[in-house]
Structures are given as C-alpha cells and as structure tokens.
Design a protein around this motif. Structure first.
Motif, mmCIF file in Angstrom:
data_model
loop_
_atom_site.group_PDB
_atom_site.id
_atom_site.type_symbol
_atom_site.label_atom_id
_atom_site.label_comp_id
_atom_site.label_asym_id
_atom_site.label_seq_id
_atom_site.Cartn_x
_atom_site.Cartn_y
_atom_site.Cartn_z
ATOM 1 N N ARG A 161 -3.008 16.203 -5.300
ATOM 2 C CA ARG A 161 -2.776 14.838 -5.906
ATOM 3 C C ARG A 161 -2.607 13.954 -4.472
ATOM 4 N NH1 ARG A 161 0.924 14.655 -11.181
ATOM 5 N NH2 ARG A 161 -0.223 12.515 -11.163
ATOM 6 N N ALA A 162 -2.337 14.322 -3.176
ATOM 7 C CA ALA A 162 -2.226 13.346 -2.246
ATOM 8 C C ALA A 162 -3.677 13.289 -1.387
ATOM 9 C CB ALA A 162 -1.637 14.268 -1.229
ATOM 10 N N SER A 199 10.433 6.270 10.808
ATOM 11 C CA SER A 199 12.148 6.252 10.196
ATOM 12 C C SER A 199 12.247 7.745 9.524
ATOM 13 C CB SER A 199 11.925 5.268 8.851
ATOM 14 O OG SER A 199 13.379 5.323 8.101
ATOM 15 N N ARG A 200 13.397 8.237 9.618
ATOM 16 C CA ARG A 200 13.674 9.502 9.106
ATOM 17 C C ARG A 200 14.244 9.178 7.534
ATOM 18 N NH1 ARG A 200 16.382 10.214 14.082
ATOM 19 N NH2 ARG A 200 15.424 11.899 15.156
ATOM 20 N N GLU A 201 14.592 7.694 7.229
ATOM 21 C CA GLU A 201 15.263 7.869 5.949
ATOM 22 C C GLU A 201 14.239 7.331 4.793
ATOM 23 O OE1 GLU A 201 18.724 5.136 6.017
ATOM 24 O OE2 GLU A 201 18.162 4.726 8.036
ATOM 25 N N TYR A 202 14.409 7.683 3.934
ATOM 26 C CA TYR A 202 13.363 7.481 2.485
ATOM 27 C C TYR A 202 11.972 7.904 2.809
ATOM 28 C CZ TYR A 202 13.217 5.679 -2.111
ATOM 29 O OH TYR A 202 12.951 5.647 -3.349
ATOM 30 N N GLN A 203 11.792 9.090 3.544
ATOM 31 C CA GLN A 203 10.451 9.452 3.484
ATOM 32 C C GLN A 203 9.777 9.737 2.042
ATOM 33 O OE1 GLN A 203 10.437 12.636 6.208
ATOM 34 N NE2 GLN A 203 10.941 11.218 8.072
ATOM 35 N N THR A 204 8.734 9.765 1.942
ATOM 36 C CA THR A 204 7.673 9.951 0.942
ATOM 37 C C THR A 204 7.725 11.580 0.599
ATOM 38 O OG1 THR A 204 5.684 9.876 1.727
ATOM 39 C CG2 THR A 204 6.554 7.863 0.617
ATOM 40 N N ALA A 205 7.508 12.279 -0.325
ATOM 41 C CA ALA A 205 7.223 13.532 -0.451
ATOM 42 C C ALA A 205 5.859 13.949 0.324
ATOM 43 C CB ALA A 205 7.303 13.841 -2.006
ATOM 44 N N THR A 206 5.088 13.070 -0.010
ATOM 45 C CA THR A 206 3.828 13.471 0.964
ATOM 46 C C THR A 206 4.215 13.507 2.399
ATOM 47 O OG1 THR A 206 2.763 12.257 -0.845
ATOM 48 C CG2 THR A 206 1.447 12.771 1.394
ATOM 49 N N MET A 207 4.772 12.670 2.892
ATOM 50 C CA MET A 207 5.253 12.719 4.373
ATOM 51 C C MET A 207 5.994 14.063 4.717
ATOM 52 S SD MET A 207 5.515 11.405 7.454
ATOM 53 C CE MET A 207 5.543 9.262 7.845
ATOM 54 N N ARG A 208 7.036 14.318 3.869
ATOM 55 C CA ARG A 208 7.718 15.488 4.399
ATOM 56 C C ARG A 208 6.988 16.644 3.920
ATOM 57 N NH1 ARG A 208 11.210 12.502 0.682
ATOM 58 N NH2 ARG A 208 10.853 14.013 -0.855
ATOM 59 N N SER A 209 6.211 16.767 3.208
ATOM 60 C CA SER A 209 5.560 17.833 2.957
ATOM 61 C C SER A 209 4.442 18.286 4.160
ATOM 62 C CB SER A 209 4.597 17.876 1.699
ATOM 63 O OG SER A 209 3.899 17.031 1.484
ATOM 64 N N GLU A 217 0.879 -1.330 -0.057
ATOM 65 C CA GLU A 217 0.017 0.016 0.095
ATOM 66 C C GLU A 217 0.873 1.292 0.151
ATOM 67 O OE1 GLU A 217 -3.906 -1.640 2.484
ATOM 68 O OE2 GLU A 217 -2.794 -0.026 3.303
ATOM 69 N N GLN A 218 1.877 1.239 0.813
ATOM 70 C CA GLN A 218 2.966 2.368 0.915
ATOM 71 C C GLN A 218 3.544 2.782 -0.367
ATOM 72 O OE1 GLN A 218 4.936 3.168 4.272
ATOM 73 N NE2 GLN A 218 6.934 3.970 3.247
ATOM 74 N N LEU A 219 3.926 1.676 -1.159
ATOM 75 C CA LEU A 219 4.748 1.855 -2.279
ATOM 76 C C LEU A 219 3.812 1.893 -3.613
ATOM 77 C CD1 LEU A 219 7.813 -0.344 -1.323
ATOM 78 C CD2 LEU A 219 7.505 2.227 -1.222
ATOM 79 N N ASP A 222 4.992 18.444 -5.763
ATOM 80 C CA ASP A 222 3.564 17.519 -6.240
ATOM 81 C C ASP A 222 3.599 16.317 -5.532
ATOM 82 O OD1 ASP A 222 1.354 17.042 -7.740
ATOM 83 O OD2 ASP A 222 2.717 16.205 -9.404
ATOM 84 N N PRO A 223 3.312 16.295 -3.984
ATOM 85 C CA PRO A 223 3.269 15.103 -3.361
ATOM 86 C C PRO A 223 1.941 14.149 -3.780
ATOM 87 C CG PRO A 223 3.694 16.866 -1.845
ATOM 88 C CD PRO A 223 3.336 17.614 -3.207
ATOM 89 N N ARG A 224 2.140 13.067 -3.819
ATOM 90 C CA ARG A 224 0.734 12.109 -4.103
ATOM 91 C C ARG A 224 0.897 11.181 -3.403
ATOM 92 N NH1 ARG A 224 2.733 11.768 -10.332
ATOM 93 N NH2 ARG A 224 3.393 13.603 -9.624
ATOM 94 N N GLY A 225 -0.267 10.258 -3.308
ATOM 95 C CA GLY A 225 -0.380 9.208 -2.685
ATOM 96 C C GLY A 225 -0.973 9.148 -1.237
ATOM 97 N N ILE A 226 -1.547 8.314 -0.594
ATOM 98 C CA ILE A 226 -2.084 8.375 0.828
ATOM 99 C C ILE A 226 -1.053 8.243 1.903
ATOM 100 C CG2 ILE A 226 -2.402 5.700 1.005
ATOM 101 C CD1 ILE A 226 -5.146 6.104 2.208
#
Length: 304
Positions: A120-121, A272-282, A24-26, A89-93
């Motif tokens: 788009r998120a 995790s701090r590593e490899y966060q999605t753009a949606t999480m960071r934004s 789901e995340q990916l 342009d973050p996207r995803g759930i």
C-alpha cells in the motif's frame, strides 16, 4: 476544525517550506492546507509565515508556535491510536533521492523488496549525483555516501561503502601500475565532483594517509568516471558495489590491492525526527536491515 490536524499541517509547512508539498505529504488538497493554516493563524492571532511568490518562511510568532505545536503533536502521538498509519501497514508516497551508482547496484532492488512487503506504499526515486535540498525539492529521504555530513542535517547511518582503486588494463599497460598509494600522485586520476586537486584517503595501521591526486577528467557522477576508467582515461577510486561486476569481467583491474581506501558511510538524511509517517519509519528500518546483509551489495571477486 481539528486543532491537532491544524497543528500537523502547520508543522509540515514549516518543515517542507511549501503548501503544495504539505498537501502531497498529508494527502490533502492545497485548499484544505490553506484553510488549516488560516485557522491556526486565527487561533494564534498572528501571521505564522512570511510569504512571497517564491519563498515561505516562519515569522517570529510562527517560530514560537512551532515549538508548542511540536510538543502537542508529540503528546498526541503518545496517546493516540491512529489506525490509518499502522506500522504494519504503511501507505502513501515516499520520495527518495540517491546517486545513480547506488540506485543501480542496490537501492532499486531494495525498493522493490520493500514494496512487496508493504504494497500500500509507493516510492518515487529521484536519481542524481548532487546534494539535494530536501525541502526545496520535496524529498522525504536522501541516501548519501559520505563521511562529511552537514551538522545541521538529521542522519541515520545505514551501512558502509567500501571503495577500490581501479583502472583499465590498457591504461596500466601504457602508464605502469602504481606500487604504493603515494605513486597515485604521479598518475592521471579521475576526480569526483570537481576538477583539480583531490585527496584520496587510505587506512593504514594507526593512521590515515591522504594522497593528493589530479587528472584531466573530473565529474560529479561516479558512473561517468567508471566508464571513463573502462575506456582507459585514467585511474579511478570507485565504490566496490559499482565496479565489482566490471572487475569480474576483466574490464577493470584492481590497483593497489594491499592498500585500503577509507570506507564511506551510507546515510539516510531527513528533515525531522518528529511526526514521521509510518512509511518513512518502516523504510528506514527496512534499509538498515537491507544494507546489513552482505549479499545486497556486490563484492569484489576472490583472487584466483
């Protein structure tokens, strides 16, 4: 198959503890996640996880591979230009857990404003007054109001939650009004999270005063305690953002206006701090700005 993607899949499985949550995340099928994991195990030459019908955990080989894969992903992130996850342009759930009081007072509005900026998120809000296991419940981000964080959690402080001591005018008329914080020990106080003794903390010049309080009603939901206080059940310590409208309408009265309950931090917790999605960071950056604006949390009415 793409080893960078396979490494990403493996790291996500380790962090989320579930192939389904990883899918789901990916935004992959579960079958594809299984294929990538199989490729990783073939490349490593060992099983990366111990698996049962209810749990998945890293093997010793998996623990060694996890660190190497995180390093590889960090390096790839520094040199790759990934147009599908542009910060603009973050996207995803994104799945967020929070307490009902904060969701009602501010976070629902914050989420709506975020989604207008990033259409788009998408966001799923899980509302419950309990400590959420991020991995087991497939939560990306938990918003908690507390000063007692688990040292093993990754947290970002978003703001501060002021509290107020309050009670219904009917309770105060029947039982009297405390004049000092110490007087609360002789009143029926509505305790949060468990029955029996509880400590309410107050900031005084150069020190913190802890007052042991107790009462005949407790709850793990602060909104329940607010309604009980309105009904005259006792004295409550409540977030200002939750009870400010009730105080303005006269349903509750401020008790001990000259005392200052110790404020609590509003924290964003994630795995995790590593490899966060753009949606999480934004979302993290958006919430930091949101809670910095005074008008986004209700305040107590000014005294007449």
């Amino acid at each position: 198959m793409d080893r960078i993607t396979a490494a990403q899949v493996f790291v996500t499985i380790a962090e989320r503890g579930s192939l389904t949550a990883t899918a789901e995340q990916l935004d992959m099928s579960r079958a594809m996640v299984t294929r990538y994991l199989g490729e990783m195990e073939a490349w490593v030459g060992a099983r990366l996880f111990h698996r049962s019908t209810r749990r998945i955990s890293l093997s010793s080989a998996g623990e060694a591979a996890l660190e190497r894969c995180r390093e590889m992903l960090a390096l790839a992130g520094n040199i790759a230009q990934d147009g599908s996850e542009d910060m603009d342009d973050p996207r995803g759930i994104l799945r967020i857990a929070c307490a009902q009081s904060l969701a009602e007072a501010s976070l629902a509005a914050a989420t709506a404003a975020y989604l207008k900026r990033y259409p788009r998120a998408s966001v799923f809000l899980q509302v419950a007054d309990k400590v959420t296991n991020l991995v087991e419940e497939r939560i990306d981000l938990a918003i908690r109001i507390t000063n007692q964080l688990d040292p093993g959690m990754i947290a970002r402080r978003l703001g501060e939650c002021a509290s107020v001591i309050c009670a219904a005018p009917t309770y105060l008329a029947a039982h009297g009004t405390p004049q000092r914080a110490e007087d609360l020990a002789r009143h029926n106080c509505l305790t949060y999270a468990y029955y029996g003794k509880s400590l309410w903390n107050f900031d005084r010049p150069g020190t913190t005063l802890s007052v042991p309080v107790s009462g005949n009603l407790g709850s793990n939901d602060s909104v329940v305690l607010m309604h009980a206080a309105i009904a005259g059940a006792g004295i409550a310590m409540q977030p200002v953002f939750s009870v400010a409208p009730r105080i303005a309408r006269g349903e509750l009265a401020v008790v001990l206006p000259d005392e200052s309950p110790s404020p609590l931090g509003i924290h964003a917790l994630y795995a995790s701090r590593e490899y966060q999605t753009a949606t999480m960071r934004s979302m993290l950056d958006f919430l930091l700005g949101w809670f910095a604006e005074d008008e986004n949390l209700p305040h107590l009415p000014c005294p007449a």
